[in-house]
Write a protein that holds these residues in place. Sequence first.
Motif, PDB file in Angstrom:
ATOM      1  N   LEU A 120      15.138 -20.037  11.512  1.00 24.38           N
ATOM      2  CA  LEU A 120      15.924 -21.204  10.848  1.00 24.38           C
ATOM      3  C   LEU A 120      17.042 -21.048  11.490  1.00 24.38           C
ATOM      4  CD1 LEU A 120      14.702 -23.330   8.901  1.00 24.38           C
ATOM      5  CD2 LEU A 120      15.850 -21.532   7.269  1.00 24.38           C
ATOM      6  N   LEU A 121      17.182 -19.370  11.289  1.00 28.63           N
ATOM      7  CA  LEU A 121      18.843 -19.340  12.280  1.00 28.63           C
ATOM      8  C   LEU A 121      19.115 -20.072  13.547  1.00 28.63           C
ATOM      9  CD1 LEU A 121      21.805 -17.623  11.866  1.00 28.63           C
ATOM     10  CD2 LEU A 121      20.830 -15.969  12.164  1.00 28.63           C
ATOM     11  N   GLU A 122      18.184 -19.696  14.771  1.00 25.98           N
ATOM     12  CA  GLU A 122      18.383 -19.748  15.761  1.00 25.98           C
ATOM     13  C   GLU A 122      17.812 -21.212  16.007  1.00 25.98           C
ATOM     14  OE1 GLU A 122      14.474 -19.290  18.191  1.00 25.98           O
ATOM     15  OE2 GLU A 122      15.123 -16.711  18.203  1.00 25.98           O
ATOM     16  N   ILE A 123      17.188 -22.736  15.246  1.00 26.38           N
ATOM     17  CA  ILE A 123      17.387 -23.675  14.906  1.00 26.38           C
ATOM     18  C   ILE A 123      18.925 -24.446  14.626  1.00 26.38           C
ATOM     19  CG2 ILE A 123      16.558 -26.117  14.421  1.00 26.38           C
ATOM     20  CD1 ILE A 123      13.851 -24.548  14.150  1.00 26.38           C
ATOM     21  N   LEU A 124      19.235 -24.059  13.059  1.00 23.94           N
ATOM     22  CA  LEU A 124      20.282 -24.404  12.590  1.00 23.94           C
ATOM     23  C   LEU A 124      21.717 -23.793  12.663  1.00 23.94           C
ATOM     24  CD1 LEU A 124      18.262 -25.519   9.162  1.00 23.94           C
ATOM     25  CD2 LEU A 124      19.036 -27.003  11.483  1.00 23.94           C
ATOM     26  N   GLY A 125      21.609 -22.797  13.286  1.00 25.61           N
ATOM     27  CA  GLY A 125      22.843 -21.919  13.952  1.00 25.61           C
ATOM     28  C   GLY A 125      23.320 -21.532  12.404  1.00 25.61           C
ATOM     29  N   PRO A 126      24.449 -20.680  12.360  1.00 25.24           N
ATOM     30  CA  PRO A 126      25.145 -19.634  11.083  1.00 25.24           C
ATOM     31  C   PRO A 126      25.648 -20.951  10.771  1.00 25.24           C
ATOM     32  CG  PRO A 126      25.945 -19.247  13.420  1.00 25.24           C
ATOM     33  CD  PRO A 126      25.364 -20.312  13.582  1.00 25.24           C
ATOM     34  N   GLY A 127      26.496 -20.132   9.589  1.00 19.98           N
ATOM     35  CA  GLY A 127      27.138 -20.977   8.862  1.00 19.98           C
ATOM     36  C   GLY A 127      26.265 -21.566   7.366  1.00 19.98           C
ATOM     37  N   ILE A 128      26.577 -22.694   7.106  1.00 17.23           N
ATOM     38  CA  ILE A 128      25.629 -22.289   5.640  1.00 17.23           C
ATOM     39  C   ILE A 128      23.818 -21.631   5.691  1.00 17.23           C
ATOM     40  CG2 ILE A 128      23.994 -24.273   3.591  1.00 17.23           C
ATOM     41  CD1 ILE A 128      27.566 -24.952   4.451  1.00 17.23           C
ATOM     42  N   VAL A 129      23.129 -22.298   6.612  1.00 16.06           N
ATOM     43  CA  VAL A 129      22.094 -20.795   6.737  1.00 16.06           C
ATOM     44  C   VAL A 129      22.303 -19.936   6.467  1.00 16.06           C
ATOM     45  CG1 VAL A 129      20.053 -20.167   8.718  1.00 16.06           C
ATOM     46  CG2 VAL A 129      20.789 -22.799   7.803  1.00 16.06           C
ATOM     47  N   GLY A 130      23.101 -19.071   8.062  1.00 12.87           N
ATOM     48  CA  GLY A 130      23.971 -18.189   7.621  1.00 12.87           C
ATOM     49  C   GLY A 130      24.141 -17.202   6.108  1.00 12.87           C
TER      50      GLY A 130
END
Length: 594
Positions: A120-130
């Motif tokens: 999920l981190l690879e797709i959406l990147g840091p920020g809300i997900v991370g």
Amino acid sequence: MKTSKSLFPILLFFFVAALATSATARAPLVTSLTPSSSSSSSSSSSSSLVSDGVDRASSEEPQLILLRHSAAPEEEKTCEQSYGFLPCTTTVLGNLFLILVYGYLMFLAARYLSEGSELLLEILGPGIVGGLFLPMLGALPDAMLILVSGISGTKEAAQRQVLVGMGLLAGSTVMLLTLLWGSCVVIGKTDLNGSIAIDSQDTKRFSLTGSGVSTDIWTSYAARIMTISVIPFIIVQLPQILHSSSGRHLAVLVALIVAVVLLISYCLYQVFQPWIQRRKLAYVKHKHVISGILRHLKMHSLGRLLGDDGEPDDNVLRKLFKTIDLNDDRQLSASELSALMIGIRFDEIDLDRDDAVQKVLRDFDTSGDAHIDENEFVIGISRWLNEAKRSLASTSLPGPHSSKFIDHFHLQTKQEHNLLGEQSDEVVENIDNPKWISIKAVLLLLLGAAIAAAFADPLVDAVNNFSAVTSIPSFFISFIALPLATNSSEAVSALIFASRKKKRTSSLTFSEIYGAVTMNNVLCLSVFLALVYARGLVWDFSAEVLVILIVCIVMGLFGSFRTAFPLWTSSVAYVLYPFSLILVYVLDYKLGWS
């Protein structure tokens, strides 16, 4: 599919466990009934065939009582199956086997959550997900075990079982900051040059001071945040510290509120941290450009950049302007600034020259015509020189007119950049079929969460049953065994990162450790405090809290005020683990704290 292949052996293993232990669970019921029924039949037959004399009756009744007493211990050995169908056992080896099985299932849950989070981190990147989801998902297995340890049964049973949750909370924190932290230093060690570890160079082997790891400044910030996260432990412990029996329930509520506030604050910090890192790194790169240009001008100037009064010399600066103005049009264009940049070596940073040129133009061009005239150049360079002097105001320089401060400014900028860490060594790959990756990530997350939710309660039951048959306190079982299951995925990931022997990966490794402990101290503790408050349980974990405070504060201060960790520091971490176990044992079982 990889997931199904990994599940098949454990499901088969679990089926065998069910067959092996269910028989053990049923056996006591048979043995407890057999003596009673046989004695009843014996009694009735004897009474029907023999006259009911007083002597014979008195001789038979004690035999019946004796048989019932011998059956009673067998009845106490019965166990209750989780969910009414999962296996249980009353033997030591049987419960140990179940702990291993359920523990492995919790390990699978943690691994699936970790794999899904990374996708999920690879797709959406840091920020809300991370910042929001991944830290919480990483702590989900621990939180589930803590929740189920005291949510069911009577209040008295919950008070006993909640020791499993406290053992897991303390054990996870201590294991991460001692065994895992020390192992990462040993595995990730390289040669130390001052306070900086040289990537992939390990010639000093096991030198206690010449070999080790170094991290960036963001890792130090993570250690400080982890140290701050112990505040709820101190709050909830205040009534015991003040020897007050009143206000304990209120202290739990206040600590719960503070823990939730810290959890929200930490998640917000994680959300904005990538943006903060990029801003700071961009600022330091611009300082690199400033120091590089100043050093270049100093080497090519026909005189000192500073006059006898310590102020910038306008005449020298105007002569430098003319050497840079290649077409003699009395103004510097972007192409001329780019030519100047090419002549300067910026070995320490991955510099985008076009971006650097535009920033210099914005810094100097006050008229807004996209060119720098002679006066703008003099004013801009003078401002840079004064900024360099101010940044080194505390440094003892040979004299007010010396130009050596430029070299000091360059060295300071280089060190600042090194502490921030360069992210240009990360490989950014294009993701093929992002829709399928997203589906796979969600399925892994759901599978991991489902396994954690389903088998947390049976694992707690197995720990309590094992504690009952061995007379080993459930706290110590959960302290040692459960963190191996719930944190194995994080531990393996951290050790793999550390083995790459680079400063960048070392920083990520220790940041991950500090982050996991922070989530234990805010998220898992929030669940624990909410459980204690809602069920009206007694907070009586002084020794356990003391261990968490000692380990977190010692290792937190260790990581907060230094970025280099020689090999000898691993011994401090390793010693803290047995020290924690011994301290809890002495305080609780020798001095009677609990």
